[in-house]
Scaffold this motif. Structure first.
Motif, PDB file in Angstrom:
ATOM      1  N   TYR A 194      -9.809  -2.433   1.336  1.00  0.00           N
ATOM      2  CA  TYR A 194      -9.409  -1.363   0.421  1.00  0.00           C
ATOM      3  C   TYR A 194     -10.576  -0.395   0.243  1.00  0.00           C
ATOM      4  O   TYR A 194     -11.743  -0.786   0.335  1.00  0.00           O
ATOM      5  N   ASN A 195     -10.249   0.858  -0.039  1.00  0.00           N
ATOM      6  CA  ASN A 195     -11.297   1.788  -0.438  1.00  0.00           C
ATOM      7  C   ASN A 195     -11.885   1.335  -1.777  1.00  0.00           C
ATOM      8  O   ASN A 195     -11.239   0.587  -2.510  1.00  0.00           O
TER       9      ASN A 195
ATOM     10  N   GLN B  98     -12.080   5.616   3.725  1.00  0.00           N
ATOM     11  CA  GLN B  98     -11.474   5.587   5.060  1.00  0.00           C
ATOM     12  C   GLN B  98      -9.968   5.752   4.926  1.00  0.00           C
ATOM     13  O   GLN B  98      -9.360   5.257   3.968  1.00  0.00           O
ATOM     14  N   SER B  99      -9.370   6.408   5.895  1.00  0.00           N
ATOM     15  CA  SER B  99      -7.948   6.758   5.792  1.00  0.00           C
ATOM     16  C   SER B  99      -7.012   5.604   6.132  1.00  0.00           C
ATOM     17  O   SER B  99      -5.829   5.652   5.789  1.00  0.00           O
ATOM     18  N   ASP B 100      -7.503   4.566   6.793  1.00  0.00           N
ATOM     19  CA  ASP B 100      -6.618   3.499   7.259  1.00  0.00           C
ATOM     20  C   ASP B 100      -6.661   2.255   6.377  1.00  0.00           C
ATOM     21  O   ASP B 100      -6.260   1.167   6.801  1.00  0.00           O
ATOM     22  N   MET B 101      -7.109   2.406   5.135  1.00  0.00           N
ATOM     23  CA  MET B 101      -7.217   1.260   4.233  1.00  0.00           C
ATOM     24  C   MET B 101      -5.885   0.963   3.546  1.00  0.00           C
ATOM     25  O   MET B 101      -4.982   1.800   3.483  1.00  0.00           O
ATOM     26  N   LYS B 102      -5.765  -0.244   2.995  1.00  0.00           N
ATOM     27  CA  LYS B 102      -4.577  -0.634   2.243  1.00  0.00           C
ATOM     28  C   LYS B 102      -4.569   0.072   0.893  1.00  0.00           C
ATOM     29  O   LYS B 102      -5.614   0.485   0.378  1.00  0.00           O
ATOM     30  N   SER B 103      -3.392   0.182   0.289  1.00  0.00           N
ATOM     31  CA  SER B 103      -3.257   0.849  -1.015  1.00  0.00           C
ATOM     32  C   SER B 103      -3.842  -0.027  -2.123  1.00  0.00           C
ATOM     33  O   SER B 103      -3.478  -1.197  -2.269  1.00  0.00           O
TER      34      SER B 103
END
Length: 249
Positions: free
Chosen positions: A107-108, A76-81
């Protein structure tokens, strides 16, 4: 990070040896391994886009590293690094299992390796499982710990042969193993949700591609007296050596 090889209590003088390749898009800005000024107990490279790191060691000898789990359906594009997880482990001398279980959904998918030669752990966020590594040789790539992917088996065998046959592991020899660009036959490729062309590219220990590939190799040797040697070599999209940094503390 794409692949990590670990030798734990497998050498009489070096109870912890880690060989790692970081694979990333070549346009993503990165700072070479260095002691971070605001956390001078921390030695690591830095992802200048998100501020985290993929592999590092602190002054207490604790090591942390991360690999992404390749599962396009879960990204998902809106996850934390994910790079901030390595920092959290290094700054805090570890990371709590209950915290990982609770916050990993932000997180991804990832594998997080952390600990030292006395206790080394790998958390698989997809399985929500924490494993303590046993003595011996291990590999972590973009699936589960010790999956039997061709490059994981190939690298483990080569590193095991070098370590067991040398009283002093040679960093240059380990770097050479990590630059093995041999691709697996199509019949042996894992199916991770990417195209066949990319499965081929990603099937080698060292990945050379103009857009995405191996950006750096890191070798960490920790001896039984606690001395750490950390070497990092960086590459561009054409496989050219962009420089090497060596640290010892």
């Amino acid at each position: 990070m794409c692949i990590l090889f670990v030798a734990l209590e497998a050498h009489p003088e070096y109870p912890l040896i880690i060989c790692a390749n970081r694979d990333e898009f070549h346009h993503r800005p990165t700072e070479a391994a260095h002691f971070w000024p605001k956390q001078n107990r921390l030695l690591a490279g830095k992802d200048l886009e998100a501020g985290g790191t993929w592999l590092g060691v602190n002054q207490n000898g604790l090591i942390a590293g991360l690999t992404n789990i390749r599962d396009p359906e879960l990204i998902q594009s809106d996850m934390k690094s994910r790079g901030e997880l390595v920092l959290k482990a290094l700054i805090n001398d570890g990371i709590d299992e209950s915290w990982l279980a609770r916050y990993s959904p932000f997180y991804n998918p990832f594998n997080l390796l952390y600990g030292d030669e006395k206790a080394l752990y790998c958390f698989d966020s997809r399985a929500k499982r924490l494993n303590q590594l046993t003595a011996g040789f291990h590999s972590i790539s973009n699936g589960a710990l010790d999956d039997i992917w061709p490059k994981m088996s190939r690298g483990t065998q080569a590193i095991q042969a070098h370590i067991t046959n040398n009283s002093n592991p040679c960093i240059d020899s380990l770097l050479a193993i990590m630059k093995d660009g041999t691709q697996a036959p199509d019949a042996d490729l894992p199916q991770t949700g990417v195209s066949l062309e990319w499965e081929r590219h990603l099937s080698s220990i060292y990945i050379q591609h103009q857009e995405y590939g191996t950006r750096s190799t890191s070798i960490i040797l920790k001896d039984k007296r606690g001395k750490v040697q950390f070497s990092e070599v960086r590459y561009d999209g054409k496989g050219r050596n962009l420089g090497r940094n060596d640290f010892s503390f």
